[in-house]
Enzyme design. Structure first.
Site, PDB file in Angstrom:
ATOM      1  N   GLU A  92       1.076  -1.484   0.254  1.00  0.00           N
ATOM      2  CA  GLU A  92      -0.343   0.116  -0.275  1.00  0.00           C
ATOM      3  C   GLU A  92       0.653   1.355   0.237  1.00  0.00           C
ATOM      4  OE1 GLU A  92      -2.952   0.397   3.093  1.00  0.00           O
ATOM      5  OE2 GLU A  92      -3.345   2.835   2.587  1.00  0.00           O
ATOM      6  N   LYS A 144      -7.991 -14.636  15.541  1.00  0.00           N
ATOM      7  CA  LYS A 144      -8.385 -14.823  13.859  1.00  0.00           C
ATOM      8  C   LYS A 144     -10.047 -14.454  14.110  1.00  0.00           C
ATOM      9  CE  LYS A 144      -4.458 -17.055  13.358  1.00  0.00           C
ATOM     10  NZ  LYS A 144      -3.946 -18.571  13.092  1.00  0.00           N
ATOM     11  N   ASP A 186       1.527 -14.274  12.503  1.00  0.00           N
ATOM     12  CA  ASP A 186       0.514 -14.838  12.137  1.00  0.00           C
ATOM     13  C   ASP A 186      -0.497 -13.939  11.460  1.00  0.00           C
ATOM     14  OD1 ASP A 186      -1.782 -15.869  11.147  1.00  0.00           O
ATOM     15  OD2 ASP A 186      -1.511 -17.806  12.897  1.00  0.00           O
ATOM     16  N   HIS A 224      -2.339   9.829  -1.359  1.00  0.00           N
ATOM     17  CA  HIS A 224      -3.028   8.911  -2.028  1.00  0.00           C
ATOM     18  C   HIS A 224      -2.824   8.589  -3.779  1.00  0.00           C
ATOM     19  CE1 HIS A 224      -3.388   5.485   0.766  1.00  0.00           C
ATOM     20  NE2 HIS A 224      -4.276   6.485   1.406  1.00  0.00           N
TER      21      HIS A 224
END
Ligand code: ADP
Length: 555
Positions: free
Chosen positions: A234, A366, A442, A540
């Site tokens: 990104e 998660k 993770d 951006h």
């Protein structure tokens, strides 16, 4: 025996035995088969009865001045009983005791070796590490590819059959290319150590995905400087975090505090009735039983230390949320092993307990869940800084009141309107994911690790800004999982956090959590400033849309 007494009184934990081996012996005897337990009791009774009888007889003889060496038939029988029971009891308990010492030494040795060699993570339960055995196979790669394509050699067995991880990946890659008709040109094969992931990190590899790693910093945190690696695609993210780091550094740095450090796992068990489930809940939550439960739990690893058990029920299902410290490991393997030990132990006394799953989602791993947001999971960290008004103007191009107002309306009210769960921030997940991927964490745990509430207040007569991020469930480790892979371990090394901390296990992983929170603080400051100044779209467009992309899109 101890456990049964504990049940009837509902309170007494194993308190009589003091040494580790003594305790485990007592607890282990409960697990013996019934006939052996009866024989043990018989010989123990014989031993005590013979001894008492002989003592009495000898006392009488001494009082009546009768010679001790002249034995009556009953005395001969008692001596025989004493000897027999002694031989039995010694051979049973003595040998088991010695075995327990030997086996526990073996376990310790295993841990020591692991520690010294910065042990790689244990294999996934479903995948046994394939043994590298070379079999007679066709010489050429092309012929083996043919066998894989035609299904005569399973693709997953290539590593074990060839005894060469790199060659296995090349062949699998080529076979897949042939089977799918897709080029796969952009997926590189060479340049990666596939033996480092074998049976540990990824099955059936066909190459690796390249991700750029940027660096933000120095992040001035608790009086030290860190260069934070961020793996991301990104545009703007690293630049923005870097700007936040600059604002923090020029204002004297950020400070962090780790409020809690404990990984959780919550199995679900079912009983015939809710009443029975409630009995186990009462037992597990009774502080008097904590010592017994933790004794079982802590055997999973020398780093696992049970902190508590929190229970919840749904009908006759019981969810027990075990929380433990895990040293420098993120700790999911460790906590799961500990939970399994406790369940095995409880099964003997709760035979009607049906183990539905080692994870019952009350953990909660998660998935967005209020339990992590409220109770915490992994490391609970608060990181704060006071940013000077002048720095806000010069570096962040906005003002204190604009930031405070935006934070209230967006991060607090806006998130409330959205019914957010732990999402009272601008983009914590961006920074968490990038640092997680760079350092071998993770990435799926980004879900709860990104829970964050960002607070902004005007201080010092509204001259400066007090900004903080509170993150209750940052799940990170510096050993295990993907942390030992070459690139990820280099990123940890950049932070001075590679591997375990031998002097103070757990301090490396706690510091990593603080750095994650510090980087989030920087990211929040910078993005919120961009939004307050109306710069977001402009920046951006500059960093996210390269001229090459724009040219390509125009074609
Ligand atoms: P996780 O529980 O995060 O999945 P693993 O169980 O795969 O991690 O890896 C942790 C392993 O690393 C354990 O076998 C443990 O004995 C070993 N280890 C070595 N040093 C440490 C340390 N300082 N803290 C935690 N674990 C350590």
């Amino acid at each position: 025996m101890e456990l049964r007494r504990r049940h009837s009184s509902g309170a007494t934990a194993t308190a009589t035995a003091t040494s580790y081996y003594g305790r485990s012996r007592i607890l282990a005897s409960d697990a013996l088969p019934l006939p052996i337990r009866h024989t043990n009791r018989l010989f123990s009774a014989l031993f005590v009865a013979s001894l008492v009888f002989l003592m009495r007889r000898w006392r009488q003889k001494i009082r009546s001045s009768s010679p001790l060496h002249i034995l009556a038939f009953s005395e001969i029988l008692a001596i025989f009983g004493l000897m027999a029971s002694l031989i039995y009891l010694f051979s049973f308990f003595g040998i088991t005791f010695i075995q327990s010492i030997i086996s526990s030494h073996e376990e310790e040795d295993e841990e020591e070796v692991d520690f010294a060699s910065e042990r790689k993570p244990s294999s996934c339960a479903l995948v046994e590490k394939p043994k590298l055995v070379t079999e007679t196979l066709p010489e050429s790669d092309a012929e083996i590819v043919e066998l894989v394509v035609s299904g005569r050699i399973p693709s997953y067995s290539l590593e074990s059959r060839l005894g060469d991880c790199d060659r296995a990946v090349r062949i699998r890659h080529e076979a897949l290319r042939r089977m799918t008709g897709r080029g796969l040109e952009g997926l590189p094969v060479s340049g990666f150590d596939y033996s480092s992931i074998l049976g540990q990190c990824c099955e059936m590899p066909i190459g690796y995905v390249q991700l750029p790693v940027g660096v933000a910093g120095p992040l001035n945190l608790d009086g030290r400087e860190y260069y934070v690696p961020m793996a991301t695609t990104e545009g703007c993210l690293v630049a923005s975090t870097n700007r936040g780091c600059k604002a923090i550094a020029e204002s004297g740095g950020a400070h962090s505090v780790v409020l809690r450090d404990g990984m959780s796992r919550a199995p679900v068990v079912r009983f015939p009735s809710a009443r029975r489930a409630a009995e186990l809940k009462a037992y597990a939550e009774n502080s008097a039983n904590f010592e017994t439960i933790s004794l079982m739990f802590d055997r999973s690893s020398r780093f696992a230390r049970l902190q508590g058990v929190q229970c919840s029920m749904a009908g006759r299902n019981l969810y027990m949320r075990f929380t433990c410290s895990t040293g420098d490991a993120m700790g999911m393997n460790m906590v799961s092993k500990g939970v399994q030990n406790v369940l095995d132990f409880l099964q003997a006394d709760f035979p009607d307990m049906e183990i539905i799953s080692i994870s019952g989602n009350f953990c909660s791993d998660k998935k967005p869940a209020a339990v992590n947001w409220i109770e915490g999971r992994g490391k609970s960290v608060v990181c704060e800084a006071t940013i000077k008004g002048e720095v806000i103007k010069r570096v962040l191009k906005t003002t204190v009141p604009a930031l405070v107002e935006l934070n209230t309306i967006k991060n607090l009210a806006g998130s409330a309107v959205a019914g957010a769960l732990g999402g009272f921030n601008a983009h914590a997940s961006n920074i968490v994911s990038a640092v997680f991927i760079a350092t071998g964490q993770d990435p799926a745990q980004n879900v709860e690790s990104s829970h964050c509430i960002t607070m902004m207040e005007a201080v010092n007569d509204s001259e400066d800004l007090h900004v903080s991020v509170t993150m209750p469930s940052i799940e990170v480790g510096t050993v295990g999982g993907g942390t030992q892979l070459a690139s990820q371990s280099a990123c940890l090394d950049l932070l001075g956090l590679k591997g375990p901390n031998p002097e103070s296990p757990g301090s490396n992983s706690r510091l990593l959590a603080s750095i994650v929170a510090g980087a989030v603080l920087a990211g929040e400051l910078s993005l919120m400033s961009a939004l307050a100044a109306g710069q977001l779209v402009k920046s951006h467009m500059k960093y996210n849309r390269s001229s090459r992309d724009i040219a390509g899109a125009a074609q």
